[in-house]
Enzyme design. Sequence first.
Site, PDB file in Angstrom:
ATOM      1  N   ASP A  44      37.459  37.077  41.246  1.00 35.95           N
ATOM      2  CA  ASP A  44      37.463  36.039  40.212  1.00 35.95           C
ATOM      3  C   ASP A  44      38.641  35.109  40.462  1.00 35.95           C
ATOM      4  O   ASP A  44      39.722  35.542  40.867  1.00 35.95           O
ATOM      5  CB  ASP A  44      37.505  36.631  38.808  1.00 35.95           C
ATOM      6  CG  ASP A  44      38.680  37.569  38.556  1.00 35.95           C
ATOM      7  OD1 ASP A  44      39.671  37.120  37.937  1.00 35.95           O
ATOM      8  OD2 ASP A  44      38.600  38.745  38.949  1.00 35.95           O
ATOM      9  N   ASP A  90      35.801  35.678  27.961  1.00 36.34           N
ATOM     10  CA  ASP A  90      37.009  36.420  28.320  1.00 36.34           C
ATOM     11  C   ASP A  90      37.838  36.650  27.064  1.00 36.34           C
ATOM     12  O   ASP A  90      38.483  35.728  26.551  1.00 36.34           O
ATOM     13  CB  ASP A  90      37.793  35.620  29.365  1.00 36.34           C
ATOM     14  CG  ASP A  90      39.080  36.303  29.813  1.00 36.34           C
ATOM     15  OD1 ASP A  90      39.454  37.337  29.230  1.00 36.34           O
ATOM     16  OD2 ASP A  90      39.714  35.775  30.745  1.00 36.34           O
ATOM     17  N   GLU A 131      40.973  38.458  25.404  1.00 29.27           N
ATOM     18  CA  GLU A 131      42.244  39.120  25.692  1.00 29.27           C
ATOM     19  C   GLU A 131      43.197  38.917  24.524  1.00 29.27           C
ATOM     20  O   GLU A 131      42.948  38.103  23.624  1.00 29.27           O
ATOM     21  CB  GLU A 131      42.865  38.550  26.973  1.00 29.27           C
ATOM     22  CG  GLU A 131      41.982  38.660  28.203  1.00 29.27           C
ATOM     23  CD  GLU A 131      42.662  38.125  29.461  1.00 29.27           C
ATOM     24  OE1 GLU A 131      43.900  38.304  29.596  1.00 29.27           O
ATOM     25  OE2 GLU A 131      41.971  37.511  30.301  1.00 29.27           O
TER      26      GLU A 131
END
Length: 364
Positions: free
Chosen positions: A161, A248, A250
């Site tokens: 990635d 994503d 986080e």
Amino acid sequence: MGADRAVRSGVDRVRPYAHQVWQKILPLLRRLWLAVLPLLSKARNSTAGRRVEQTVGPWADRAAAKFREQGHGGQHRTQQPRLRAMKAGAGLAALGVVGVAVLSVSTGTHDDVRAAAHVDDIPASSNQAGQNPADLFDETPDDDSDEDSGPVPGPPAKGIDVSNHNGSVDWKKVAASGQNFTFVLATDGTDFTSPKYAEQYHGAKDAGLLAAPYHFARPDESAEAQADKLLKVADYQRDGKSLPPVLDLEVDPSGGGCYGLSVPEMHEWTDTFTGKVKAETGTDPIIYANPSFWNECMGGTDSYSDHPLWLASYGVDEPTVPKGFKDWNFWQYTEDGSVSGVNGSVDQNHFQGSVGDLKKLAED
């Protein structure tokens, strides 16, 4: 002549019972054959294996022919069952030939033999190096069923990635190094677009990799606005080369924690984002998270268990799957990898499946 008639009469009386016995024994022989085939495949490619085949093979052929000649006491059937040759260059291979030959001459029709043995034509030359011996058995349905046929055989898929920090990537070198897929940063929050996104994303696909755009979530900002931004930038197409977009999730990079939101508020934000993406693309986005974030900020919910999971977990032999998911699909196992075509360190990932499985995910 009288003795001959007596023998034939005795054979006729015994034959139905022999048929029943063979119908029970052949499935067991087949299972044993499937278990031993991989070893025979290796042995056959060795010098010793070829010598055994040269010795045993002709004997097996003669024995099978003898059985055919003597079947049914000399009587001939209008539809002679076809012998399934299973020479693989070892003693058990000969046993397999003899067993099927005996059944073929002592029982009913071609279909009876096939149903009991479940084997197709397997000439000795068909098992080339590298071929899965189990694939030699014909168990493929005759219809064109759309049901999931299970995992696709092949080596595990791996990928990287990248983001704008990785700069320009030589994707041909990346592909040549054995990488199969990539995740590419597209957007972050409501106001950041990676200046390298289009170059990296389309460059990867042009080089033959499967690619997915990913969005770095900021749950303290509008979920709908962030989903719209990702969809506008991503240029996602269901072209068989694109993996589903990624959310994503986080901890807050500014101060840690869950962006000041409660678990229910995090669920609401995530529902809004993923619902918007699915409505526009027709596919559930992949969710990226690590176990501690998922347990703390998402409460270990199973509300997203249908989404593919991209799991971040470093320095372990096997990652811990967060509560709420059955397993991981992608595993980001290091942030300090080295891959030809990428300058400096790069994140590396495993996909839990073959390249064929990965392509199925791109096509769903």
